[in-house]
Design a protein around this motif. Structure first.
Motif, PDB file in Angstrom:
ATOM      1  N   LYS A  50      -6.074   8.446  -0.925  1.00  0.00           N
ATOM      2  CA  LYS A  50      -5.120   8.931  -1.921  1.00  0.00           C
ATOM      3  C   LYS A  50      -5.640   8.712  -3.337  1.00  0.00           C
ATOM      4  O   LYS A  50      -5.478   9.578  -4.228  1.00  0.00           O
ATOM      5  CB  LYS A  50      -3.779   8.218  -1.744  1.00  0.00           C
ATOM      6  CG  LYS A  50      -2.960   8.700  -0.560  1.00  0.00           C
ATOM      7  CD  LYS A  50      -2.445  10.109  -0.800  1.00  0.00           C
ATOM      8  CE  LYS A  50      -1.550  10.562   0.348  1.00  0.00           C
ATOM      9  NZ  LYS A  50      -1.031  11.932   0.141  1.00  0.00           N
ATOM     10  N   HIS A  63      -6.277   4.880   4.028  1.00  0.00           N
ATOM     11  CA  HIS A  63      -5.400   5.938   3.527  1.00  0.00           C
ATOM     12  C   HIS A  63      -5.144   5.768   2.031  1.00  0.00           C
ATOM     13  O   HIS A  63      -5.082   6.751   1.268  1.00  0.00           O
ATOM     14  CB  HIS A  63      -4.084   5.936   4.298  1.00  0.00           C
ATOM     15  CG  HIS A  63      -3.265   7.175   4.077  1.00  0.00           C
ATOM     16  ND1 HIS A  63      -2.254   7.230   3.140  1.00  0.00           N
ATOM     17  CD2 HIS A  63      -3.313   8.405   4.651  1.00  0.00           C
ATOM     18  CE1 HIS A  63      -1.710   8.424   3.140  1.00  0.00           C
ATOM     19  NE2 HIS A  63      -2.324   9.164   4.052  1.00  0.00           N
ATOM     20  N   LEU A  64      -4.976   4.537   1.572  1.00  0.00           N
ATOM     21  CA  LEU A  64      -4.784   4.280   0.148  1.00  0.00           C
ATOM     22  C   LEU A  64      -6.019   4.672  -0.651  1.00  0.00           C
ATOM     23  O   LEU A  64      -5.919   5.262  -1.739  1.00  0.00           O
ATOM     24  CB  LEU A  64      -4.445   2.807  -0.069  1.00  0.00           C
ATOM     25  CG  LEU A  64      -4.266   2.352  -1.520  1.00  0.00           C
ATOM     26  CD1 LEU A  64      -3.128   3.123  -2.187  1.00  0.00           C
ATOM     27  CD2 LEU A  64      -4.006   0.846  -1.582  1.00  0.00           C
ATOM     28  N   SER A 118       0.828  -1.209   0.000  1.00  0.00           N
ATOM     29  CA  SER A 118       0.000   0.000   0.000  1.00  0.00           C
ATOM     30  C   SER A 118       0.864   1.261   0.000  1.00  0.00           C
ATOM     31  O   SER A 118       0.542   2.249  -0.679  1.00  0.00           O
ATOM     32  CB  SER A 118      -0.929  -0.009   1.217  1.00  0.00           C
ATOM     33  OG  SER A 118      -0.182   0.106   2.427  1.00  0.00           O
ATOM     34  N   LYS A 119       1.988   1.240   0.735  1.00  0.00           N
ATOM     35  CA  LYS A 119       2.888   2.397   0.734  1.00  0.00           C
ATOM     36  C   LYS A 119       3.485   2.619  -0.654  1.00  0.00           C
ATOM     37  O   LYS A 119       3.593   3.760  -1.134  1.00  0.00           O
ATOM     38  CB  LYS A 119       4.004   2.184   1.759  1.00  0.00           C
ATOM     39  CG  LYS A 119       3.531   2.078   3.196  1.00  0.00           C
ATOM     40  CD  LYS A 119       2.952   3.391   3.698  1.00  0.00           C
ATOM     41  CE  LYS A 119       2.568   3.286   5.162  1.00  0.00           C
ATOM     42  NZ  LYS A 119       1.952   4.548   5.664  1.00  0.00           N
ATOM     43  N   GLU A 153       0.919   4.109  -2.938  1.00  0.00           N
ATOM     44  CA  GLU A 153       0.759   5.544  -2.725  1.00  0.00           C
ATOM     45  C   GLU A 153       1.850   6.332  -3.445  1.00  0.00           C
ATOM     46  O   GLU A 153       1.598   7.406  -4.019  1.00  0.00           O
ATOM     47  CB  GLU A 153       0.775   5.852  -1.222  1.00  0.00           C
ATOM     48  CG  GLU A 153      -0.424   5.319  -0.463  1.00  0.00           C
ATOM     49  CD  GLU A 153      -0.342   5.621   1.022  1.00  0.00           C
ATOM     50  OE1 GLU A 153       0.520   6.448   1.405  1.00  0.00           O
ATOM     51  OE2 GLU A 153      -1.113   5.030   1.799  1.00  0.00           O
TER      52      GLU A 153
END
Length: 749
Positions: free
Chosen positions: A110, A106-107, A49-50, A53
């Motif tokens: 974004k 959060h993903l 996921s990071k 992003e």
């Protein structure tokens, strides 16, 4: 020895890698996706996921299936319930304690900020994950975001007039919107249905109330893009009466309001309703008549459904069932008569039980006002005055039932309850074999008012066919009929219906006997009605002693006994049950003894089988105490006595037992058995019976704090909850109909 001035070759960095020169720019999208899928295969969902992003920030569009896989890997597969306060209206990663769910939300945020495509599967994975953790507030906020996304996408499709393939995603999201609120509302309803444990603190309702408020704001502002809102309406009017507050957005500003009034105000909005489905209209009709007690509001619902909606909808059998039952509870016979007339004019209902009309009908209708209403609040008195002036206006298309509308079992049970309430209970006993001809299959000495010719004609019919129809009726019809016969004092006919109901109950569990009918069990209300039958029979044959010397006849002394109100000889009911159960009884069994023996069998049946399905309530225990709490030659109970008298009786009983070892002669093992069941259910033994257990059962003589706390879930217009003092019964509150007592002044406390 190693020279410090010499270079350390083993610490030298490797030469810097140089990218392959392809002679032209190459998109990194393929290699980035390969790296993402490698992280997912190795189980590094958070790292994936990071990295996703970073790709979104660099303008690299991620495939939709890859985004769905990342979010699905971050959703928890095992429910982890979390506790603690949550911010009401702000979507923040700090609102969640699970790292994976934080990364997924959060993903998604974004992707929404950078125009990345979102699908219904992404929202479904995150919402299901938050519900597994008990985060219903976050789930409701995510549903609100999904609604906003669908509205934006729909506006783009309509403005740009995209092709059919472009609008397919919108249709998929809309189909998911129809089913998305259901699991959220199930969690909300489960939370609101729980009663407090240990105290009346209802602060545990705050998360569910806030989540429901988030959904109610969408309905209040007209943002729900579909017409199937039955679960939402039901959750709103089923909210218990509480003083807890929720946060809502009013003029784009967070505002704190009381939850209970806000939910009902959102249901009673004056704006034009969107086109709803038939189930939602029926739910609103139920709310208008059973919670707001407003025939005018119900008229507007029917008018919008049958006339104003484009295209209009015709009423179904659920609509007429609501009108029949609500008219009975509101004590407005014209509402019930209009619905019954519409169904009777339909040719499909010519052989249904609702076509059987009693000879004397509606002569003893209960009044719409009661003198006891002056003891309630002024607000409730105003609601009663409003109810007496409003009338239900049915559209012309609803005055005749559509051709496909067929009366069902609920229609029959509502009709029986209507006959019981608006006339005398004997009316049901007179027309019982016409309403329920299946009773001929029961070999019982009580045949009601049937003649010998009618009896022989019924026996020619098929037993299997009638038993199949009895299974299709279900437990609600039998409970309504038994209740009517119990109020009429027809114990023999009540036993006959009870035997048929138990046979139908057993037959419903036979595989393939009644296709399409789910197995069922009799409700606790049927057991309560039968216990009330036997309690009434026991009181008829009970001999009591007078307490006072005055009002005695000539030649009568204070020790003389009262005569029973009816003959002490039992005919036609108890001896039949005892014979079938192979219990040896005397030739002439007294009425009181027979009632207690049959009531004991009924109580044991409830304990062994029915208690596993239905939990006994306060009314069931009160009926059992009424049956077994009286004994022959006991003193008559005082009609008016306060709590101090029974506290004094308990002190005297304790003193006599400590000094002399004297115990009450009115104690019985069956009474102790009922007391143990009462305490196990969370109630307290009524004060009028505590002194009987001194020396026999110490737990029953002690005062216990109530462990059965219940929130007030009564209709909106009901006055504040008030229990009347009843020393020999568990306090109960009326939850249906008008909360009016009999036309007499309440007893002094």
């Amino acid at each position: 020895m190693l020279d410090k001035k010499q270079p350390k070759t083993y610490f030298r960095k490797s030469p810097r890698m140089k990218p392959v020169d392809f002679g032209q720019p190459v998109s990194p999208r393929l290699t980035a996706h390969c790296f993402l899928h490698g992280l997912l295969r190795d189980g590094y969902g958070v790292k994936a996921s990071k990295y996703a992003e970073l790709m979104i920030a660099q303008g690299i569009r991620i495939r939709t299936s890859t985004m769905e896989s990342i979010i699905s890997s971050l959703s928890p597969k095992v429910p982890v319930f979390l506790n603690g306060p949550r911010p009401p209206l702000r979507r923040s990663r700090r609102a969640l304690n699970n790292t994976c769910t934080q990364a997924a939300i959060h993903l998604l945020a974004k992707a929404r900020e950078n125009g990345q495509q979102r699908t219904a599967r992404m929202y479904e994975s995150i919402i299901s994950g938050t519900l597994m953790q008990g985060e219903i507030i976050v789930a409701s906020l995510l549903f609100a975001v999904l609604v906003k996304d669908w509205q934006l996408r729909k506006a783009l499709v309509e403005s740009c007039q995209e092709s059919d393939s472009g609008g397919g995603g919108t249709n998929k999201v809309h189909r998911y919107l129809l089913s998305c609120p259901t699991p959220i509302l199930k969690e909300i309803h489960a939370s609101l249905s729980r009663d407090p444990q240990g105290s009346m603190d209802d602060s545990y309702l705050v998360p569910a109330l806030q989540a429901l408020a988030n959904l109610a704001m969408l309905w209040d502002t007209g943002q729900i893009p579909f017409g199937s809102i039955t679960p939402l309406i039901r959750s709103l009017y089923c909210c218990p009466k509480t003083n807890q507050h929720v946060w809502i957005l009013r003029d784009d500003q967070p505002t704190q309001v009381k939850a209970y009034p806000y939910f009902h105000s959102s249901l009673k909005k004056d704006a034009v309703w969107p086109p709803l489905d038939r189930h939602s209209y029926n739910t609103l009709l139920f709310y208008a008549l059973r919670h707001r007690y407003s025939p005018a509001y119900a008229s507007s619902v029917l008018e919008h459904m049958c006339v104003k909606r484009n295209p209009p909808l015709l009423p179904d059998i659920v609509t007429y069932n609501i009108l029949i039952r609500s008219g009975t509870l509101l004590r407005q016979t014209p509402i019930t008569d209009a619905a019954l007339t519409a169904l009777r004019l339909n040719q499909m209902n010519l052989k249904h039980g609702i076509t059987v009309k009693p000879r004397v009908y509606g002569l003893a209708a209960p009044p719409t006002r009661s003198r006891s209403s002056q003891y309630y609040s002024s607000r409730f008195s105003k609601e009663l005055q409003r109810l007496s002036t409003e009338t239900l206006k049915m559209p012309d298309v609803a005055r005749l039932a559509p051709p496909g509308v067929r009366a069902d079992a609920f229609t029959l049970s509502s009709y029986v309850a209507h006959l019981t309430s608006t006339g005398t209970p004997e009316i049901v006993a007179d027309v019982l074999f016409y309403i329920l001809p299946e009773l001929f299959a029961v070999d019982h000495p009580s045949w009601g008012s049937l003649t010998l010719e009618e009896h022989r004609a019924l026996r020619k019919s098929s037993r299997r066919e009638y038993m199949l129809r009895a299974v299709e009726y279900g437990p609600r019809v039998f409970a309504a009929i038994i209740n009517a016969l119990a109020k009429a004092g027809r114990t023999g006919l009540a036993e006959r219906v009870w035997i048929l109901a138990k046979r139908a109950e057993r037959a419903s569990w036979i595989p393939g006997f009644a296709p399409g009918v789910a197995p069922w069990c009799l409700s606790v209300h049927a057991y309560t009605s039968m216990l009330q039958c036997y309690a009434a029979e026991a009181r008829k044959g009970l001999t009591l002693r007078r307490r006072r010397v005055h009002h005695l006849a000539v030649g009568e002394t204070e020790g003389d006994q009262w005569k029973p109100r009816s003959s002490d000889h039992v005919r036609g009911w108890a001896h039949f049950i005892l014979t079938r159960r192979k219990i040896r009884a005397r030739t002439r069994l007294s009425r009181h003894a027979a009632a207690q023996l049959t009531g004991k069998l009924l109580f044991e049946s409830m304990e062994s089988g029915g208690q596993d399905i239905y939990e006994p309530d306060a009314r069931f225990f009160n009926a059992a105490l009424d049956l077994f709490g009286r004994r022959a030659n006991m003193h008559a109970r005082r009609q008016r006595c306060g709590p101090e008298r029974w506290r004094r009786n308990l002190r005297i009983a304790n003193r006599w037992f400590e000094q002399r070892g004297t115990m009450s002669r009115n104690f019985s093992p069956m009474l102790q058995r009922i007391g143990e069941a009462i305490i196990a259910a969370g109630y307290s033994v009524p004060p009028g019976f505590r002194h009987l257990f001194v020396g026999h059962w110490p737990e029953g003589s002690h005062y216990r704090e109530e462990r059965h706390y219940e929130l007030d879930r009564r209709p909106l217009i009901f006055p504040p909850l008030r229990y009347s003092w009843r020393p020999h019964a568990i306090p109960t509150a009326k939850t249906r109909g008008l909360p009016l007592g009999r036309n007499r002044r309440p007893a002094r406390r």
